[in-house]
Motif scaffolding. Sequence first.
Motif, PDB file in Angstrom:
ATOM      1  N   GLN A 149       0.823  -1.211   0.000  1.00 24.29           N
ATOM      2  CA  GLN A 149       0.000   0.000   0.000  1.00 24.29           C
ATOM      3  C   GLN A 149       0.856   1.260   0.000  1.00 24.29           C
ATOM      4  O   GLN A 149       0.560   2.235  -0.700  1.00 24.29           O
ATOM      5  CB  GLN A 149      -0.949  -0.004   1.204  1.00 24.29           C
ATOM      6  N   HIS A 150       1.940   1.245   0.760  1.00 21.06           N
ATOM      7  CA  HIS A 150       2.832   2.408   0.788  1.00 21.06           C
ATOM      8  C   HIS A 150       3.563   2.586  -0.543  1.00 21.06           C
ATOM      9  O   HIS A 150       3.759   3.722  -0.989  1.00 21.06           O
ATOM     10  CB  HIS A 150       3.827   2.292   1.937  1.00 21.06           C
ATOM     11  N   PHE A 151       3.969   1.496  -1.170  1.00 22.14           N
ATOM     12  CA  PHE A 151       4.633   1.609  -2.472  1.00 22.14           C
ATOM     13  C   PHE A 151       3.689   2.168  -3.529  1.00 22.14           C
ATOM     14  O   PHE A 151       4.077   3.003  -4.343  1.00 22.14           O
ATOM     15  CB  PHE A 151       5.193   0.259  -2.920  1.00 22.14           C
ATOM     16  N   LYS A 152       2.441   1.714  -3.522  1.00 21.01           N
ATOM     17  CA  LYS A 152       1.463   2.254  -4.480  1.00 21.01           C
ATOM     18  C   LYS A 152       1.256   3.739  -4.263  1.00 21.01           C
ATOM     19  O   LYS A 152       1.191   4.519  -5.220  1.00 21.01           O
ATOM     20  CB  LYS A 152       0.126   1.520  -4.349  1.00 21.01           C
ATOM     21  N   LYS A 153       1.161   4.136  -3.000  1.00 19.78           N
ATOM     22  CA  LYS A 153       0.968   5.549  -2.687  1.00 19.78           C
ATOM     23  C   LYS A 153       2.186   6.365  -3.090  1.00 19.78           C
ATOM     24  O   LYS A 153       2.058   7.483  -3.603  1.00 19.78           O
ATOM     25  CB  LYS A 153       0.683   5.710  -1.197  1.00 19.78           C
ATOM     26  N   ALA A 154       3.383   5.813  -2.895  1.00 21.42           N
ATOM     27  CA  ALA A 154       4.605   6.530  -3.255  1.00 21.42           C
ATOM     28  C   ALA A 154       4.701   6.731  -4.757  1.00 21.42           C
ATOM     29  O   ALA A 154       5.146   7.786  -5.221  1.00 21.42           O
ATOM     30  CB  ALA A 154       5.831   5.772  -2.748  1.00 21.42           C
ATOM     31  N   VAL A 155       4.286   5.735  -5.529  1.00 24.56           N
ATOM     32  CA  VAL A 155       4.353   5.856  -6.991  1.00 24.56           C
ATOM     33  C   VAL A 155       3.349   6.892  -7.489  1.00 24.56           C
ATOM     34  O   VAL A 155       3.662   7.699  -8.360  1.00 24.56           O
ATOM     35  CB  VAL A 155       4.114   4.482  -7.661  1.00 24.56           C
ATOM     36  N   THR A 156       2.144   6.885  -6.927  1.00 23.49           N
ATOM     37  CA  THR A 156       1.122   7.803  -7.432  1.00 23.49           C
ATOM     38  C   THR A 156       1.332   9.234  -6.960  1.00 23.49           C
ATOM     39  O   THR A 156       1.080  10.168  -7.718  1.00 23.49           O
ATOM     40  CB  THR A 156      -0.294   7.343  -7.009  1.00 23.49           C
TER      41      THR A 156
ATOM     42  N   GLY B  14       4.372  10.415  -5.347  1.00 19.06           N
ATOM     43  CA  GLY B  14       5.766  10.839  -5.302  1.00 19.06           C
ATOM     44  C   GLY B  14       6.218  11.183  -3.896  1.00 19.06           C
ATOM     45  O   GLY B  14       7.198  11.903  -3.715  1.00 19.06           O
ATOM     46  N   ASN B  15       5.553  10.660  -2.892  1.00 15.89           N
ATOM     47  CA  ASN B  15       5.844  10.959  -1.498  1.00 15.89           C
ATOM     48  C   ASN B  15       6.984  10.077  -0.990  1.00 15.89           C
ATOM     49  O   ASN B  15       6.878   8.850  -1.000  1.00 15.89           O
ATOM     50  CB  ASN B  15       4.581  10.738  -0.668  1.00 15.89           C
ATOM     51  N   VAL B  16       8.059  10.709  -0.545  1.00 15.86           N
ATOM     52  CA  VAL B  16       9.220   9.982  -0.036  1.00 15.86           C
ATOM     53  C   VAL B  16       8.867   9.246   1.260  1.00 15.86           C
ATOM     54  O   VAL B  16       9.309   8.120   1.484  1.00 15.86           O
ATOM     55  CB  VAL B  16      10.409  10.941   0.201  1.00 15.86           C
ATOM     56  N   TYR B  17       8.043   9.875   2.102  1.00 13.88           N
ATOM     57  CA  TYR B  17       7.661   9.257   3.368  1.00 13.88           C
ATOM     58  C   TYR B  17       6.952   7.924   3.123  1.00 13.88           C
ATOM     59  O   TYR B  17       7.233   6.949   3.810  1.00 13.88           O
ATOM     60  CB  TYR B  17       6.755  10.219   4.155  1.00 13.88           C
ATOM     61  N   SER B  18       6.062   7.876   2.154  1.00 10.07           N
ATOM     62  CA  SER B  18       5.351   6.631   1.849  1.00 10.07           C
ATOM     63  C   SER B  18       6.314   5.556   1.363  1.00 10.07           C
ATOM     64  O   SER B  18       6.199   4.394   1.745  1.00 10.07           O
ATOM     65  CB  SER B  18       4.282   6.871   0.784  1.00 10.07           C
TER      66      SER B  18
ATOM     67  N   VAL C 289       9.425   0.611   2.603  1.00 14.35           N
ATOM     68  CA  VAL C 289      10.701  -0.099   2.781  1.00 14.35           C
ATOM     69  C   VAL C 289      10.817  -0.621   4.216  1.00 14.35           C
ATOM     70  O   VAL C 289      11.272  -1.749   4.437  1.00 14.35           O
ATOM     71  CB  VAL C 289      11.891   0.813   2.408  1.00 14.35           C
ATOM     72  N   LYS C 290      10.386   0.169   5.193  1.00 15.13           N
ATOM     73  CA  LYS C 290      10.422  -0.288   6.590  1.00 15.13           C
ATOM     74  C   LYS C 290       9.533  -1.518   6.789  1.00 15.13           C
ATOM     75  O   LYS C 290       9.931  -2.481   7.452  1.00 15.13           O
ATOM     76  CB  LYS C 290       9.961   0.823   7.530  1.00 15.13           C
ATOM     77  N   SER C 291       8.334  -1.465   6.218  1.00 13.60           N
ATOM     78  CA  SER C 291       7.426  -2.610   6.352  1.00 13.60           C
ATOM     79  C   SER C 291       7.989  -3.843   5.667  1.00 13.60           C
ATOM     80  O   SER C 291       7.882  -4.956   6.180  1.00 13.60           O
ATOM     81  CB  SER C 291       6.059  -2.265   5.759  1.00 13.60           C
ATOM     82  N   MET C 292       8.592  -3.657   4.501  1.00 10.46           N
ATOM     83  CA  MET C 292       9.195  -4.781   3.793  1.00 10.46           C
ATOM     84  C   MET C 292      10.379  -5.333   4.584  1.00 10.46           C
ATOM     85  O   MET C 292      10.589  -6.551   4.620  1.00 10.46           O
ATOM     86  CB  MET C 292       9.638  -4.341   2.397  1.00 10.46           C
ATOM     87  N   ASN C 293      11.122  -4.453   5.239  1.00  6.80           N
ATOM     88  CA  ASN C 293      12.241  -4.880   6.071  1.00  6.80           C
ATOM     89  C   ASN C 293      11.750  -5.759   7.223  1.00  6.80           C
ATOM     90  O   ASN C 293      12.335  -6.814   7.499  1.00  6.80           O
ATOM     91  CB  ASN C 293      12.982  -3.650   6.607  1.00  6.80           C
ATOM     92  N   ILE C 294      10.681  -5.345   7.896  1.00  8.35           N
ATOM     93  CA  ILE C 294      10.125  -6.144   8.990  1.00  8.35           C
ATOM     94  C   ILE C 294       9.628  -7.485   8.464  1.00  8.35           C
ATOM     95  O   ILE C 294       9.840  -8.531   9.091  1.00  8.35           O
ATOM     96  CB  ILE C 294       9.000  -5.367   9.698  1.00  8.35           C
ATOM     97  N   TYR C 295       8.978  -7.466   7.293  1.00  5.71           N
ATOM     98  CA  TYR C 295       8.490  -8.708   6.685  1.00  5.71           C
ATOM     99  C   TYR C 295       9.658  -9.674   6.451  1.00  5.71           C
ATOM    100  O   TYR C 295       9.562 -10.860   6.778  1.00  5.71           O
ATOM    101  CB  TYR C 295       7.781  -8.394   5.364  1.00  5.71           C
ATOM    102  N   PHE C 296      10.762  -9.178   5.909  1.00  5.41           N
ATOM    103  CA  PHE C 296      11.894 -10.059   5.624  1.00  5.41           C
ATOM    104  C   PHE C 296      12.615 -10.490   6.894  1.00  5.41           C
ATOM    105  O   PHE C 296      13.163 -11.597   6.946  1.00  5.41           O
ATOM    106  CB  PHE C 296      12.860  -9.406   4.643  1.00  5.41           C
ATOM    107  N   ILE C 297      12.628  -9.667   7.933  1.00  6.55           N
ATOM    108  CA  ILE C 297      13.227 -10.092   9.204  1.00  6.55           C
ATOM    109  C   ILE C 297      12.441 -11.272   9.778  1.00  6.55           C
ATOM    110  O   ILE C 297      13.026 -12.265  10.228  1.00  6.55           O
ATOM    111  CB  ILE C 297      13.276  -8.917  10.203  1.00  6.55           C
ATOM    112  N   ILE C 298      11.120 -11.177   9.748  1.00 10.67           N
ATOM    113  CA  ILE C 298      10.291 -12.287  10.229  1.00 10.67           C
ATOM    114  C   ILE C 298      10.523 -13.531   9.371  1.00 10.67           C
ATOM    115  O   ILE C 298      10.603 -14.653   9.889  1.00 10.67           O
ATOM    116  CB  ILE C 298       8.807 -11.877  10.255  1.00 10.67           C
ATOM    117  N   ALA C 299      10.667 -13.354   8.055  1.00 10.13           N
ATOM    118  CA  ALA C 299      10.920 -14.490   7.165  1.00 10.13           C
ATOM    119  C   ALA C 299      12.252 -15.154   7.494  1.00 10.13           C
ATOM    120  O   ALA C 299      12.359 -16.392   7.486  1.00 10.13           O
ATOM    121  CB  ALA C 299      10.894 -14.034   5.708  1.00 10.13           C
ATOM    122  N   VAL C 300      13.275 -14.357   7.790  1.00  8.72           N
ATOM    123  CA  VAL C 300      14.584 -14.914   8.137  1.00  8.72           C
ATOM    124  C   VAL C 300      14.504 -15.673   9.467  1.00  8.72           C
ATOM    125  O   VAL C 300      15.097 -16.745   9.613  1.00  8.72           O
ATOM    126  CB  VAL C 300      15.655 -13.797   8.185  1.00  8.72           C
TER     127      VAL C 300
END
Length: 143
Positions: free
Chosen positions: A99-106, A108-112, A117-128
């Motif tokens: 959802q944040h990536f879609k919002k960032a593309v539409t 252009g918000n750096v915060y989104s 990226v933070k959410s994806m990082n947490i997702y991959f930490i849990i996966a590891v």
Amino acid sequence: MDNQHEPTLFGLKFDENTKAEVKSIATWAAFISYTVFGFLFIFFLGLIFGGSAIVEAFKQSGQVDAGTAGIAGTMVILVAGFIMVIFGVWFYFLFRASQHFKKAVTTGNVYSFNEGVKSMNIYFIIAVVFTALSVFTGFIGLF
């Protein structure tokens, strides 16, 4: 200096190829998370409607008394529910990233984009962590 490649202070500039790639990543991440949420919902309905059958199966096994079998069946249901919650939280971070990536593309918000990226990082930490636990239990099974 070329104005097209200068970083902006409050916005995020993507070329068309990068926009398409990030949008594709967001679409697939959303699809995967929706699919997992659907399976978790079906599994939840199975626990709700089949929970009493699980308890009855433990009671009819005849190897333990009815009280112990009822407790064992309830524990199976609770453990399955706990695993469902863990998977739900895990894939929530993938959904949030999409959802944040879609919002960032539409917009252009750096915060989104950073939140994605933070959410994806947490997702991959849990996966590891899950991968490490899986490898560890595999090694223990060898001995």
